[in-house]
Design an enzyme around this catalytic site. Structure first.
Site, short mmCIF file in Angstrom:
data_model
loop_
_atom_site.label_atom_id
_atom_site.label_comp_id
_atom_site.label_asym_id
_atom_site.label_seq_id
_atom_site.Cartn_x
_atom_site.Cartn_y
_atom_site.Cartn_z
N GLN A 131 -35.39 -4.74 35.78
CA GLN A 131 -35.73 -3.32 35.65
C GLN A 131 -37.22 -3.15 35.39
O GLN A 131 -37.72 -3.63 34.36
CB GLN A 131 -34.91 -2.73 34.50
CG GLN A 131 -35.26 -1.29 34.18
CD GLN A 131 -34.26 -0.67 33.23
OE1 GLN A 131 -33.06 -0.60 33.51
NE2 GLN A 131 -34.72 -0.25 32.07
N GLY A 132 -37.91 -2.47 36.27
CA GLY A 132 -39.35 -2.24 36.09
C GLY A 132 -39.61 -0.80 35.73
O GLY A 132 -40.05 -0.02 36.58
N SER A 134 -40.74 0.18 31.96
CA SER A 134 -41.78 0.27 30.91
C SER A 134 -43.13 -0.24 31.38
O SER A 134 -43.22 -1.20 32.15
CB SER A 134 -41.36 -0.55 29.68
OG SER A 134 -40.08 -0.20 29.27
N SER A 170 -37.20 -7.70 31.37
CA SER A 170 -36.31 -8.80 30.99
C SER A 170 -35.98 -9.64 32.22
O SER A 170 -35.59 -9.10 33.26
CB SER A 170 -35.00 -8.27 30.40
OG SER A 170 -35.26 -7.49 29.26
N GLU A 253 -27.17 2.22 31.84
CA GLU A 253 -27.72 1.16 30.99
C GLU A 253 -27.13 1.26 29.58
O GLU A 253 -26.72 0.27 29.00
CB GLU A 253 -29.25 1.26 30.92
CG GLU A 253 -29.83 0.31 29.88
CD GLU A 253 -31.33 0.12 29.96
OE1 GLU A 253 -31.99 0.85 30.71
OE2 GLU A 253 -31.84 -0.77 29.26
N SER A 382 -35.32 3.81 22.13
CA SER A 382 -35.28 3.49 20.69
C SER A 382 -34.40 4.49 19.95
O SER A 382 -34.11 5.58 20.45
CB SER A 382 -36.70 3.52 20.11
OG SER A 382 -37.17 4.85 20.12
N GLU A 384 -35.03 6.42 17.47
CA GLU A 384 -35.67 7.72 17.20
C GLU A 384 -35.59 8.60 18.45
O GLU A 384 -35.30 9.80 18.37
CB GLU A 384 -37.14 7.52 16.80
CG GLU A 384 -37.36 6.85 15.44
CD GLU A 384 -37.19 5.34 15.50
OE1 GLU A 384 -37.01 4.79 16.60
OE2 GLU A 384 -37.23 4.71 14.42
#
Ligand SMILES: Cc1cc2nc3c(=O)[nH]c(=O)nc-3n(C[C@H](O)[C@H](O)[C@H](O)COP(=O)(O)OP(=O)(O)OC[C@H]3O[C@@H](n4cnc5c(N)ncnc54)[C@H](O)[C@@H]3O)c2cc1C
Length: 399
Positions: A131-132, A134, A170, A253, A382, A384
């Site tokens: 997965q590209g 970030s 990853s 995901e 995340s 948050e």
């Protein structure tokens, strides 16, 4: 209908009994996970058999159409298969981001040619995907991504020329293909200039650099694109329409993350370990305050497991579960972390061993699982950010 379902259950049960090798019915540990792709390797003959038999049955993705290598099962039959696999303790025959995340969006947004080109090799376990999304300055704020894809039409045909870099990819070094978010229009509003592109990792101009972490080797990579030519047929959805595809993919995901935790789950039962620490040599309970903490964790775990079952039933009944899925990703990852915080509190320094014969296998695993539990609260959004999403989209609160 019930008779039909019972007959199907009996057939599945008999097939699994006959085809799932005994060693594939033990809880899985990370080093025994079988990752599909061109670098696919089996450590045992049983792994190979189980992989091939499930693949040939179309049960890597039981609900996908048969023409793309899936099992063609309706939701009720999928549920029966899941239940029967769980009853026998069958492992997942393979792990593949392609099947869990990209496949469902290709089925929804892909052209017929894209489905044929990518779903079939994916279902045969021949391609591994990474997965590209970030980038160094685009994590939670993903729409700030800057990797560019310039549209060209020349003597070689229509294509995109990609420049930029991705981070935290990853297993980028193990993958054959990447599904990536790229900026195709720098002038458009943030989300509207983004497109969803499939990139062959062996293309000239792609380079991959593994990232070392404090614990040594990691699965993370940086991926660099230097004038990488990607044929236009690998654009999924309309140009500038990648954000909608990505949002859908992120839902898959988050749902698939329960499978990650299952796959990389340590072989110990954390709460059973904690319970054992809370009785003395004679089996008498000790540490009332900590026992209270354990009781709370056990209740939370039970409540989560019941909610999980209910939401799964809702999904199989065709109801929209995007709200509950967002909440469950948050709760599950937070609970996992709380469990290991508690265990480290109980075991003290013994939970901090990385290697050495003075530690038991369980203690070494607790240390790794404690560190890993923190990553789940970041990967896939995340905690948050997840709270923000729940506030806005599920509870309908103002900005
Ligand atoms: C195990 C793991 C695997 C991953 N695999 C991949 C992968 O394969 N491909 C890929 O593309 N990415 C991957 N990632 C990256 C992951 O998607 C990002 O780490 C994540 O989106 C957070 O982005 P960031 O690291 O840039 O942190 P930042 O966005 O910089 O966030 C830093 C901190 O600020 C907080 N924060 C940020 N914005 C807000 C806000 N609006 N309100 C409140 N708090 C906020 C965050 O919660 C966090 O605590 C992976 C990450 C992990 C941990």
């Amino acid at each position: 209908m019930n008779d039909e379902m019972e007959a199907f259950r009996a057939e599945v049960r008999a097939w699994l009994e006959a085809n799932c090798p005994l060693s594939m019915r033990r809880p899985i540990v990370p080093e025994e996970m079988v990752w599909s792709g061109s670098k696919l390797q089996f450590q045992t003959e049983d792994q190979r058999l189980w992989f091939e038999r499930m693949r040939d049955r179309g049960w890597f993705a039981p609900g996908w159409p048969v023409e793309y290598g899936g099992g063609g099962l309706d939701p009720r039959r999928q549920r029966v298969l899941e239940q029967e696999m769980a009853r026998l303790g069958c492992r997942q025959p393979q792990y593949n981001l392609g099947v869990w995340m990209l496949g469902p969006v290709l089925l929804e947004f892909g052209t017929e040619a894209q489905k044929r080109e990518h779903l079939i090799p994916m279902m045969q376990g021949r391609t591994r995907w990474c997965q590209g999304f970030s980038e160094p300055n685009a994590g939670s704020d993903l729409a700030s991504l800057r990797t560019s894809a310039r549209h060209v039409q020349d003597e070689e045909g229509e294509a995109y020329i990609v420049n930029g870099s991705k981070i935290w990819t990853s297993y980028g070094d193990q993958s054959d293909w990447m599904y990536a978010l790229v900026r195709t229009d720098a002038g458009a509003r943030k989300q509207e200039g983004i497109s969803f592109l499939l990139i062959d990792m062996s293309s000239p101009g792609v380079s991959v650099k593994p990232i070392e972490l404090i614990s040594g080797k990691s699965s993370f990579c940086e991926v660099f694109f230097d004038d990488v030519r990607v044929p236009a047929r690998h654009l999924v959805g309309p140009r500038g329409g990648g954000w909608a595809v990505a949002k859908q993919l992120l839902q898959h995901e988050r749902a698939a993350m329960s499978k990650f935790t299952e796959g990389s789950a340590p072989s110990h039962d954390a709460l059973a370990l904690a319970r054992a620490c809370l009785v003395d040599e004679d089996g008498a309970p000790r540490e009332p305050v900590l026992r209270d903490g354990l009781a709370r964790l056990l209740m939370d775990e039970q409540a989560f497991s019941l909610t999980h079952r209910r939401v799964k039933e809702m999904a199989l009944a065709g109801q929209d579960v995007s709200g509950p899925a967002a909440i469950m990703k948050l709760v599950q990852t937070e609970q996992e972390a709380a469990k290991y915080e508690f265990l480290t509190q109980l075991l003290g320094q013994r939970a901090l061993g990385w290697e050495g014969e003075e530690f038991t296998r369980d203690e070494l695993e607790v240390c790794r699982a404690w560190l890993l539990s923190k990553t789940y609260m970041i990967a896939g959004g995340s905690s948050e950010v997840q709270l923000n999403i729940i506030a806005k989209r599920v509870l309908g609160l103002p900005e």
